[in-house]
Structures are given as C-alpha cells and as structure tokens.
Motif scaffolding. Structure first.
Motif, PDB file in Angstrom:
ATOM      1  N   ALA A 153       0.835  -1.203   0.000  1.00 31.50           N
ATOM      2  CA  ALA A 153       0.000   0.000   0.000  1.00 31.50           C
ATOM      3  C   ALA A 153       0.870   1.252   0.000  1.00 31.50           C
ATOM      4  CB  ALA A 153      -0.932  -0.004   1.208  1.00 31.50           C
ATOM      5  N   LEU A 154       1.967   1.194   0.794  1.00 31.87           N
ATOM      6  CA  LEU A 154       2.881   2.331   0.814  1.00 31.87           C
ATOM      7  C   LEU A 154       3.501   2.553  -0.557  1.00 31.87           C
ATOM      8  CD1 LEU A 154       4.064   4.379   2.767  1.00 31.87           C
ATOM      9  CD2 LEU A 154       6.007   2.860   3.068  1.00 31.87           C
ATOM     10  N   GLY A 155       3.880   1.423  -1.220  1.00 28.02           N
ATOM     11  CA  GLY A 155       4.435   1.528  -2.559  1.00 28.02           C
ATOM     12  C   GLY A 155       3.455   2.153  -3.527  1.00 28.02           C
ATOM     13  N   ALA A 156       2.186   1.743  -3.433  1.00 29.64           N
ATOM     14  CA  ALA A 156       1.174   2.289  -4.334  1.00 29.64           C
ATOM     15  C   ALA A 156       1.003   3.785  -4.106  1.00 29.64           C
ATOM     16  CB  ALA A 156      -0.162   1.568  -4.113  1.00 29.64           C
ATOM     17  N   THR A 157       0.918   4.197  -2.838  1.00 31.84           N
ATOM     18  CA  THR A 157       0.707   5.618  -2.544  1.00 31.84           C
ATOM     19  C   THR A 157       1.873   6.453  -3.050  1.00 31.84           C
ATOM     20  OG1 THR A 157      -0.291   4.830  -0.504  1.00 31.84           O
ATOM     21  CG2 THR A 157       0.026   7.184  -0.722  1.00 31.84           C
ATOM     22  N   VAL A 158       3.092   5.998  -2.742  1.00 28.56           N
ATOM     23  CA  VAL A 158       4.267   6.784  -3.133  1.00 28.56           C
ATOM     24  C   VAL A 158       4.389   6.831  -4.650  1.00 28.56           C
ATOM     25  CG1 VAL A 158       6.773   6.753  -3.117  1.00 28.56           C
ATOM     26  CG2 VAL A 158       5.531   6.448  -0.999  1.00 28.56           C
ATOM     27  N   ALA A 159       4.152   5.681  -5.307  1.00 24.61           N
ATOM     28  CA  ALA A 159       4.281   5.647  -6.763  1.00 24.61           C
ATOM     29  C   ALA A 159       3.311   6.605  -7.422  1.00 24.61           C
ATOM     30  CB  ALA A 159       4.055   4.226  -7.278  1.00 24.61           C
ATOM     31  N   MET A 160       2.075   6.636  -6.938  1.00 27.79           N
ATOM     32  CA  MET A 160       1.093   7.521  -7.553  1.00 27.79           C
ATOM     33  C   MET A 160       1.387   8.975  -7.214  1.00 27.79           C
ATOM     34  SD  MET A 160      -1.488   7.696  -9.493  1.00 27.79           S
ATOM     35  CE  MET A 160      -2.596   6.297  -9.571  1.00 27.79           C
ATOM     36  N   ALA A 161       1.836   9.241  -5.992  1.00 31.87           N
ATOM     37  CA  ALA A 161       2.027  10.638  -5.590  1.00 31.87           C
ATOM     38  C   ALA A 161       3.241  11.265  -6.260  1.00 31.87           C
ATOM     39  CB  ALA A 161       2.162  10.724  -4.073  1.00 31.87           C
ATOM     40  N   THR A 162       4.170  10.435  -6.734  1.00 23.20           N
ATOM     41  CA  THR A 162       5.365  11.000  -7.352  1.00 23.20           C
ATOM     42  C   THR A 162       5.315  10.912  -8.874  1.00 23.20           C
ATOM     43  OG1 THR A 162       6.467   8.882  -7.115  1.00 23.20           O
ATOM     44  CG2 THR A 162       6.869  10.526  -5.406  1.00 23.20           C
ATOM     45  N   THR A 163       4.120  10.617  -9.439  1.00 24.60           N
ATOM     46  CA  THR A 163       4.073  10.594 -10.907  1.00 24.60           C
ATOM     47  C   THR A 163       3.956  12.008 -11.408  1.00 24.60           C
ATOM     48  OG1 THR A 163       1.706  10.296 -10.736  1.00 24.60           O
ATOM     49  CG2 THR A 163       2.982   8.371 -11.267  1.00 24.60           C
ATOM     50  N   GLU A 164       4.934  12.447 -12.091  1.00 17.75           N
ATOM     51  CA  GLU A 164       4.728  13.627 -12.906  1.00 17.75           C
ATOM     52  C   GLU A 164       5.697  13.575 -14.064  1.00 17.75           C
ATOM     53  OE1 GLU A 164       6.564  16.306  -9.417  1.00 17.75           O
ATOM     54  OE2 GLU A 164       5.685  17.350 -11.115  1.00 17.75           O
ATOM     55  N   GLU A 165       5.276  14.109 -15.128  1.00 18.91           N
ATOM     56  CA  GLU A 165       6.094  14.039 -16.322  1.00 18.91           C
ATOM     57  C   GLU A 165       5.966  15.348 -17.070  1.00 18.91           C
ATOM     58  OE1 GLU A 165       5.201  10.730 -18.758  1.00 18.91           O
ATOM     59  OE2 GLU A 165       6.728  11.217 -20.236  1.00 18.91           O
ATOM     60  N   THR A 166       7.082  15.863 -17.471  1.00 25.38           N
ATOM     61  CA  THR A 166       7.081  17.080 -18.279  1.00 25.38           C
ATOM     62  C   THR A 166       7.673  16.733 -19.636  1.00 25.38           C
ATOM     63  OG1 THR A 166       7.548  18.275 -16.256  1.00 25.38           O
ATOM     64  CG2 THR A 166       7.719  19.489 -18.299  1.00 25.38           C
ATOM     65  N   LEU A 167       6.890  16.999 -20.660  1.00 27.92           N
ATOM     66  CA  LEU A 167       7.361  16.657 -21.995  1.00 27.92           C
ATOM     67  C   LEU A 167       8.449  17.627 -22.434  1.00 27.92           C
ATOM     68  CD1 LEU A 167       4.067  15.679 -23.783  1.00 27.92           C
ATOM     69  CD2 LEU A 167       5.822  14.229 -22.791  1.00 27.92           C
ATOM     70  N   PRO A 168       9.395  17.123 -23.232  1.00 30.97           N
ATOM     71  CA  PRO A 168      10.561  17.940 -23.571  1.00 30.97           C
ATOM     72  C   PRO A 168      10.284  19.080 -24.550  1.00 30.97           C
ATOM     73  CG  PRO A 168      10.694  15.827 -24.675  1.00 30.97           C
ATOM     74  CD  PRO A 168       9.538  15.745 -23.756  1.00 30.97           C
ATOM     75  N   PHE A 169       9.052  19.148 -25.080  1.00 33.00           N
ATOM     76  CA  PHE A 169       8.791  20.253 -25.996  1.00 33.00           C
ATOM     77  C   PHE A 169       7.740  21.169 -25.392  1.00 33.00           C
ATOM     78  CE2 PHE A 169       4.738  18.503 -27.213  1.00 33.00           C
ATOM     79  CZ  PHE A 169       4.924  17.146 -27.115  1.00 33.00           C
ATOM     80  N   PHE A 170       7.739  22.395 -25.796  1.00 33.14           N
ATOM     81  CA  PHE A 170       6.700  23.285 -25.306  1.00 33.14           C
ATOM     82  C   PHE A 170       6.429  24.361 -26.343  1.00 33.14           C
ATOM     83  CE2 PHE A 170      10.069  26.227 -24.246  1.00 33.14           C
ATOM     84  CZ  PHE A 170      11.096  25.399 -23.843  1.00 33.14           C
ATOM     85  N   THR A 171       5.222  24.915 -26.246  1.00 30.38           N
ATOM     86  CA  THR A 171       4.861  25.990 -27.169  1.00 30.38           C
ATOM     87  C   THR A 171       5.191  27.321 -26.515  1.00 30.38           C
ATOM     88  OG1 THR A 171       2.653  26.360 -26.343  1.00 30.38           O
ATOM     89  CG2 THR A 171       2.938  24.568 -27.903  1.00 30.38           C
ATOM     90  N   GLN A 172       4.775  28.369 -27.139  1.00 27.41           N
ATOM     91  CA  GLN A 172       5.110  29.700 -26.619  1.00 27.41           C
ATOM     92  C   GLN A 172       4.380  29.990 -25.313  1.00 27.41           C
ATOM     93  OE1 GLN A 172       3.915  32.916 -29.148  1.00 27.41           O
ATOM     94  NE2 GLN A 172       5.798  34.050 -28.799  1.00 27.41           N
ATOM     95  N   PHE A 173       3.219  29.344 -25.133  1.00 28.64           N
ATOM     96  CA  PHE A 173       2.377  29.739 -24.014  1.00 28.64           C
ATOM     97  C   PHE A 173       2.454  28.797 -22.823  1.00 28.64           C
ATOM     98  CE2 PHE A 173       0.587  33.289 -25.960  1.00 28.64           C
ATOM     99  CZ  PHE A 173       0.357  32.998 -27.292  1.00 28.64           C
ATOM    100  N   PHE A 174       2.481  27.492 -23.077  1.00 23.99           N
ATOM    101  CA  PHE A 174       2.515  26.602 -21.912  1.00 23.99           C
ATOM    102  C   PHE A 174       3.336  25.360 -22.186  1.00 23.99           C
ATOM    103  CE2 PHE A 174      -0.671  24.020 -23.939  1.00 23.99           C
ATOM    104  CZ  PHE A 174      -1.485  24.917 -24.587  1.00 23.99           C
TER     105      PHE A 174
END
Lengths: 185, 212
Positions: B66-87
């Motif tokens: 359960a701890l593994g599940a909570t930590v895994a979900m809470a630390t998911t974030e991903e930023t794509l390497p490309f971006f447009t002018q605004f966001f």
C-alpha cells in the motif's frame, strides 16, 4: 442444589446465545435480499441508459449508450455476477438460520462474500470514476464533459451507481455479521 | 461464620471418604480430565497463535504494497521535452481528481495498517482473545472496501488514458505521457495486491475466531 441451579443458568445462557445467533442469521438473509435488489436495479438501470439527441447532421446521429464506455459494460457484468452469486447463496443463509452451529460453511461464505465485495466495489468505483469524468471533464487531459449534452444518459448512469453502492454496504455488513456469529458459538 | 466453617470441614471429610468410589469428578479422574482439556487448549491455542503470526506477516506485506502504491502515484509527474510559446506540457497526479482520491484513500489504508499492528500483536500474545480479532475483522472489511474503491476508480482512468474513448472524443493521453501512465498503472497493480492480502487476512482471522 447449587449445582442444579448453575447447570440451569448455563443452559439458559446457551439458549440466549442461540437466539442472538439466529437473529443474526435472519438479518443476514434480509441483507442478502436487499443486496440482490440493489445489484439488480443497478445493472438494469445502467443497461437501459441510452439517449439519442434530437438533432442530427447529414452523416452522424448523436447517441450515447452504456456500451460506448468499457467501464459501464464492466459495471453491468459485475452487477449481474454478484446478483447471481447472492441468489445462489440464499439457501446457505437459510441453512444457517436453521443450524446455528455451522462453522465451516460460515467461513466459506465469508471468503466468497469478500471476493464478491472486491468485484462489486471495483466495478462500481470504475463506473463512478467515468461518471465523474463525464460530469466534470478534465481540462488537463483535454477530455470534454459529455453530460452537458447527454443529460438523461448521465442521470441514469449516476442513479444506477446508488443501488450498487448500497449493495456494497450490505456485503460489508454481511461479512461483519458472519464474523460476529462465528465468534459467538 | 461458624456454619460455613463446619460445612468446609464436612466437604473435606466426604472427599477423603469417597476417594475409592470415583464420583463424577473424583480426585483421581479430575487431574486426568484437567490435563486432557489443558493439552487440547494448548494445541488449539498453538494453531491460533500460528494463524495470528501469519496475520501479522500479511499485515506487514500489505502495508509495504500500500505504501508503494501511494508513493508511486504521488510521485508521478512528467514534463514533456517540448513546449509551445504559451505553456509547457506536463502531467502530474493531481491533474486527475481520481488519482488524488487514490493517493488519499491508499494513505488512509497505510495509516490503518500501521495502527493495526499492535492489535495483531495482542492477538498473537493472547491467542484465545475474541474482541481484538473481531475488531480487526470489522475494520479490515471496511478498509477492503476503501482500498478497492480507490484502486478500481484509478484503474478505470488508467484504462481510459491508455485506450481513449472514440464515442466521447476522449484522446488516449498515454501515447504522449508514457512514463506517467506506466507509473500510475504500477500503483494500481500494487493497490490490487494490497486488496488480495487484505482478503486473506480477513479469512484467516475469521477461521481463527472459531471455537472448535
């Protein structure tokens, strides 16, 4: 004299214990019937949720049905399975009313009830997640909220969740009462 | 006072007299019966103790997953390497309310499992106690429902993110956010493993409740 009195009071408390166990078994049967009604209502309400919008373009008619969403299909199937399981275990429940001493069959019933609880809750929560998404949409994922157009469909699918969650509460109570009845033997 | 003393003496005398006649619970038979009951009670207490130890092990395993599940979900974030002018294109777990519910729900499950370890230890030490076991079963069942609810709803969203939905015009975002989806799927799998362990715990606790 004292020995006779103590034996009698022992028998009286035994009879009282049997009475409480019998009451628990009757309540078990009632809960099972309520859960059958809940799952059946949920499955039927979701299965008949469809809506066709009154306007149509030249190529496409706008309609929504429950099997457009995989989660809703899973919801209907799971509710049907749990309903059938509960109907099949009604004889077990009646057997427990008559024979309050049954231990091993109660444990088997707890095991099967727990599995059905997990199945029902995961199906109901999956459908609930999709209903919530359809109501509010999600700007980050660019998912448009469907309910603004298909209001009838959304209302029906949301209402079917109530029956399913009620049956889930019944299953939790069934497991708890079976455990109490086992401990009181 | 004197009356009771006299009856005491009477009882002692009659026992000594009837030693040879072996009444219902004679002094010769009583130790044998007591020894038999004690041995039986010891054997059943030993089985219950073994079940309670197994319950504790399962509880620790369920806490880990359960701890593994909570930590895994809470630390998911991903930023794509490309971006447009605004966001900038990024995804994190709190973009989806269902995943927030997952993190909160599994957090409650983790806290409960930690708090129930003392109860489990009490069940090991006092093998014949009924109330701690019953309490554990009741709360375990409620926690099963909570954990399954969190896991099932997140599973539906992960499935939707993988496949999309053509009829509702929902695009499959996993094709762009691959890492995010993988992590979320792993968290959901860990949550279901927790649920299976919880079911095992409830069943073996129930079997230990039986007075044979």
């Amino acid at each position: 004299m004292m020995k006779a009195v103590s034996v009698e009071s022992g028998e009286a408390s035994k009879a009282k214990g049997h009475g409480v166990n019998r009451g628990l078994s009757v309540f078990d049967l009632v809960l099972r019937i309520v859960a059958i009604v809940g799952t059946l209502a949920g499955a039927v309400a979701m299965g008949t949720a469809e809506q066709t919008l009154p306007f149509a373009t030249q190529l496409v008619q706008f309609s929504a049905q429950y099997d457009d969403f995989d989660s809703f299909k899973l919801f209907v199937i799971v509710n049907a399975i749990v309903c059938a399981y509960l109907a099949l275990t009604l004889p077990f429940s009646i057997f427990h009313i008559m024979r309050s001493r049954a231990g091993k069959s109660r444990i088997l019933l707890i095991f099967l009830d727990a599995i059905m609880l997990v199945l029902l809750t995961s199906g109901a929560s999956a459908a609930a997640a999709i209903v919530y998404l359809a109501h509010t949409g999600n700007t980050s994922a660019n998912w448009f909220s469907v309910c603004q157009q298909y209001t009838d469909f959304c209302q029906r699918s949301a209402g079917s969740l109530i029956g399913s969650f009620g049956a889930m509460v019944c299953l939790v109570l069934l497991i708890i009462f079976s455990a109490v009845a086992i401990s009181r033997r | 006072m004197e009356k009771s003393e006299s009856t005491k003496i009477d009882v002692v005398e009659t026992n000594k007299e009837k030693k040879g006649k072996a009444p219902l619970l004679g002094t010769a038979a009583a130790p044998a019966i007591v020894a038999a009951v004690g041995h039986d009670g010891h054997a059943k207490g030993g089985a219950k103790r073994g079940i309670a130890i197994f319950d504790l092990i399962l509880r620790i395993a369920a806490f880990a997953s359960a701890l593994g599940a909570t930590v895994a979900m809470a630390t998911t974030e991903e930023t794509l390497p490309f971006f447009t002018q605004f966001f900038q294109f990024e995804a994190s777990y709190d973009d989806l309310p269902t995943f927030s519910f997952f993190v909160v729900g599994m957090g409650i499950v983790v806290a409960y499992l930690v708090l129930s370890v003392p109860f489990s230890i009490v069940c090991i030490v006092r093998s014949h106690a009924v109330v701690p076991r019953l309490l554990l079963i009741i709360f375990d069942t409620v926690i099963i429902a909570l954990a399954t609810g969190a896991a099932g709803s997140s599973a539906a969203i992960v499935y939707l993110a993988h496949n999309g939905n053509q009829d509702a015009n929902w695009l499959a975002i996993c094709q762009q956010f691959g890492d995010f989806c993988q992590r979320a799927s792993g968290a959901v799998v860990a949550a279901f493993v927790t649920v299976v362990l919880l079911i095992l715990m409830v069943v073996i606790s129930a079997s230990a409740l039986r007075r044979h």
